[in-house]
Design an enzyme around this catalytic site. Structure first.
Site, PDB file in Angstrom:
ATOM      1  CB  CYS A  38       1.092  -3.204  -0.619  1.00 16.29           C
ATOM      2  SG  CYS A  38       0.823  -1.898  -1.504  1.00 16.29           S
TER       3      CYS A  38
ATOM      4  NE  ARG B 185       0.665  -5.520   4.941  1.00 14.65           N
ATOM      5  CZ  ARG B 185       1.857  -4.626   5.971  1.00 14.65           C
ATOM      6  NH1 ARG B 185       1.299  -4.997   6.996  1.00 14.65           N
ATOM      7  NH2 ARG B 185       2.603  -4.174   5.679  1.00 14.65           N
TER       8      ARG B 185
ATOM      9  CD1 TRP C 188      -4.805   1.713   0.907  1.00 15.60           C
ATOM     10  CD2 TRP C 188      -2.858   2.968   0.682  1.00 15.60           C
ATOM     11  NE1 TRP C 188      -4.802   2.863   1.172  1.00 15.60           N
ATOM     12  CE2 TRP C 188      -3.846   3.602   1.218  1.00 15.60           C
ATOM     13  CE3 TRP C 188      -1.592   3.185   0.166  1.00 15.60           C
ATOM     14  CZ2 TRP C 188      -3.694   5.138   1.293  1.00 15.60           C
ATOM     15  CZ3 TRP C 188      -1.516   4.581   0.484  1.00 15.60           C
ATOM     16  CH2 TRP C 188      -2.421   5.874   1.185  1.00 15.60           C
TER      17      TRP C 188
ATOM     18  CG  ASN D 220       4.520  -3.224   2.048  1.00 22.15           C
ATOM     19  OD1 ASN D 220       3.844  -2.249   1.698  1.00 22.15           O
ATOM     20  ND2 ASN D 220       4.631  -3.811   3.046  1.00 22.15           N
ATOM     21  N   GLY D 221       5.865  -1.082  -0.392  1.00 22.36           N
ATOM     22  CA  GLY D 221       6.731   0.145   0.006  1.00 22.36           C
ATOM     23  C   GLY D 221       6.864   1.062  -1.127  1.00 22.36           C
TER      24      GLY D 221
ATOM     25  CD  GLU E 299      -8.847   6.302  18.473  1.00 19.26           C
ATOM     26  OE1 GLU E 299      -8.218   7.301  17.916  1.00 19.26           O
ATOM     27  OE2 GLU E 299      -9.022   5.336  18.314  1.00 19.26           O
TER      28      GLU E 299
ATOM     29  CE  LYS F 216     -11.016   3.986  15.630  1.00 20.38           C
ATOM     30  NZ  LYS F 216      -9.789   4.026  16.006  1.00 20.38           N
TER      31      LYS F 216
ATOM     32  CD  GLU G 270     -10.450   4.977  11.735  1.00 21.61           C
ATOM     33  OE1 GLU G 270      -9.293   4.940  10.866  1.00 21.61           O
ATOM     34  OE2 GLU G 270     -10.304   4.839  13.129  1.00 21.61           O
TER      35      GLU G 270
ATOM     36  CG  HIS H  49     -12.802  31.233  20.890  1.00 24.80           C
ATOM     37  ND1 HIS H  49     -12.845  32.716  21.419  1.00 24.80           N
ATOM     38  CD2 HIS H  49     -12.782  30.489  22.432  1.00 24.80           C
ATOM     39  CE1 HIS H  49     -12.824  32.831  22.750  1.00 24.80           C
ATOM     40  NE2 HIS H  49     -12.733  31.195  23.203  1.00 24.80           N
TER      41      HIS H  49
ATOM     42  CE  LYS I 183      -4.624  -2.918  12.442  1.00 26.45           C
ATOM     43  NZ  LYS I 183      -5.725  -1.738  13.007  1.00 26.45           N
TER      44      LYS I 183
END
Ligand code: F6R
Length: 591
Positions: free
Chosen positions: A2, A27, A75, A99-100, A467, A471, A474, A490, A586
């Protein structure tokens, strides 16, 4: 999670609010809204989807005259992403954006419902608005100060009151800055949102309440006025814009040589004591997502080069698990934003146990930067694309320096000067790789229709694969996983099908023959092999890209851009919204 922006001043607030929201869209981007205040009324406009949809709706609406407003991009956490749950929320005289997460929202809501309050949304934010409204008897500072004592969890609130002409804000464990303009003042989750209007800002500490009018900014703690320092931001308007690039993600990858060299030079010229962790017997590297994967590269370097005991753990586990601190331990926290809720909690856990912390962080004004015992700043500049690129690269580079300086201090590195010298010129190798970006564009086109992919490597190469795989998944929505090359057989090898892409990273001299054997095993099952290596003698099975062979300390850095570009161009070949992948935000400021 947010984004918040607020405006009070000489102008109509709409332009700066929408501008700000567009900069904060990274955000959260599932719904948005604004509230503007007229003489004695408040007009609220909300929309699901992207900011552009809110903007269209605002254009079709007859707006009241105003010079005060708040805005929000969401978000979703409590309740689905619909217009009712979108912020701002108004209860009585109080309208707010948040936000939170208010952790005790359910208990508070039950109490308020019993008192006859009717809630329209499923959000914790509306509950917070109701709590503040319940305390509001004409004095906003008093009402906010009393109400926040009832709220558990994290919050950054922007508020307007129906009968006040000022803007109010407060924060706890969620970011919020105050922007100081000329005949106008702002609040925002991040300075990039308002940099077009001002570079002067003030940081709020937990539970400080700010009251803003056109020409005045007053900050209160427990109802008492306090002094705050005004700082100047060094980010530029260009940092917050895409320029000629199609996406921020590509722009940020292309910035890597510059930001890397700038940061490395700073720390190589004048090595700080913070890069020498030889005083500690054990290192815990704690972070989330890509930052954790940077830490995994760091762990291998610290163990192998500096002979220091090291573990990596994701912060969401570390914060709740039993951690045995029976040696002299340093907890290294890695975070681009410095606001990741789990990483903050892990840091505070270490502090409670009396353990030293060192943060590797980008945002200097963030909670982690402010609370960690010591901080190393990576100086990546603002990173706008949701998927991290340049910040991850710099996080890895900081571990290269920590391992190098610790090895030197333990007299384990004879070639220190030579390696430092290499570090001072490393951007030339990165520039060469980035000049080859069209090669990876072709790889991206080849991967356009693939549904699954594997990344394999051993040791440090495996850490980098984690990583690379993240990438790809996502931004391109390709199911992908990274495996220790020897582990694939395995069980997982049963998934290999004809033409399935397997991206092999082979740089570690000691074990490259072993990884090559694993490559042959998957090729025998008809996988399509894409090799990224520093060794030209390695066989090219389908595609091979060779980077310069440099010292082990800095070698991982050169593998990063090829993997980032493969993820980027695969997503681009599918025409996806690369800078804002679905379901992501983010800065993950909630658990
Ligand atoms: C992936 C990505 C995330 C972040 C993670 C931690 O591209 O960006 O995995 O690395 O959410 O964020 P910070 O570094 O801000 O703590």
């Amino acid at each position: 999670m947010c984004g918040i922006v607020g405006y009070v001043g000489k102008n109509n607030p709409i332009e700066s609010l929408i501008d700000g929201l567009k900069k904060l869209e990274y955000r959260g981007y599932d719904s948005s809204g604004i509230a503007i205040k007229g003489n004695n009324n408040i007009q609220i406009i909300k929309s699901t989807g992207r900011i552009i949809e809110l903007e269209d709706k605002i254009k079709e609406t007859k707006l009241i005259k105003s010079n005060l407003g708040i805005a929000h991009t969401r978000w979703a956490t409590h309740g689905e992403a619909n217009e009712i749950n979108a912020h701002p929320h108004k209860v009585g005289k109080v309208t707010l954006v948040h936000n939170g997460i208010i952790e005790n929202a359910r208990d508070l809501k039950n109490k308020l419902v019993n008192e006859g309050i009717v809630f329209r949304s499923e959000t914790d934010t509306e509950v917070a608005a109701a709590v503040i409204n319940a305390y509001y008897k004409g004095n906003p500072i008093q009402a906010i100060t009393k109400a926040i004592k009832q709220l558990k969890g994290s919050f950054a609130f922007g508020l307007i009151f129906e009968d006040q002409d000022k803007l109010y804000a407060v924060r706890k464990d969620s970011p919020l800055i105050v922007g100081i303009g000329e005949d106008e003042n702002f609040i925002a989750s991040d300075i990039a949102a308002i940099i077009k209007y001002t570079d002067k800002y003030m940081l709020l500490d937990d539970n400080e309440v700010v009251e803003l009018s056109k020409n005045e900014v007053n900050v209160y703690k427990d109802g008492e006025k306090i002094d705050k320092k005004v700082e100047t931001s060094n980010i530029s308007i260009e940092d917050a814009n895409k320029g000629s690039y199609k996406h921020f993600m590509l722009k940020e990858i292309m910035e890597e040589p510059i930001v890397l060299q700038r940061t490395l030079n700073k720390y190589l010229k004048k090595p700080s004591k913070l890069f020498d962790v030889s005083d500690y017997e054990e290192i815990h590297i704690v972070a989330c997502g890509s930052a954790l994967y940077a830490g995994m590269v760091g762990r291998v370097l610290l163990e192998e080069k500096a002979n220091i005991r090291c573990i990596t753990e994701c912060a969401s586990e570390y914060r709740y698990k039993k951690v045995i601190y029976d040696r002299k331990t340093l907890v290294i926290l890695v975070s681009q934003s410095g606001e990741t809720a789990d990483t903050i909690a892990a840091m505070r856990k270490a502090h409670e146990e009396g353990i030293d912390t060192l943060a590797i962080v980008n945002v200097t004004t963030s909670t982690i930067a402010r609370e960690a015992k010591n901080s190393i700043f990576i100086e990546a500049g603002p990173e706008i694309a949701v998927a991290t690129t340049k910040a991850y690269l710099l996080q890895v580079a900081m571990f290269s320096l920590i391992a190098l300086n610790t090895a030197k201090s333990k007299e384990l590195e004879k070639n220190y000067e030579k390696i430092v010298d290499e570090g001072k010129h490393i951007s030339k190798y990165l520039n060469k790789i980035l000049k080859d970006k069209d090669i990876f564009k072709e790889v991206g086109k080849e991967l356009k229709n693939c549904k699954d992919a594997f990344y394999i490597g051993r040791g440090i190469d495996y850490a980098i694969c984690k990583e690379g795989s993240l990438k790809l998944k996502e931004v391109s929505y390709t199911h992908s996983d990274a495996y220790e090359a020897g582990e694939l057989k395995h069980g997982t090898i049963s998934l290999i099908e004809d033409d399935m892409p397997v991206i092999a990273v082979i740089t570690d001299e000691k074990i490259k023959d072993k990884t090559e054997s694993n490559v042959i095993e998957v090729e025998a099952r008809a996988a399509k092999i894409f090799t990224i290596t520093n060794d030209d003698s390695i066989k090219n099975h389908h595609f091979k890209y060779v980077v310069e062979k440099i010292s082990d300390y800095f070698q991982p850095i050169l593998i990063v851009p090829p993997l980032q570009l493969i993820g980027y161009y695969t997503a681009d070949s599918r025409n996806l919204d690369i800078d804002k992948p679905r379901n992501l935000a983010k800065s993950v400021t909630v658990e």
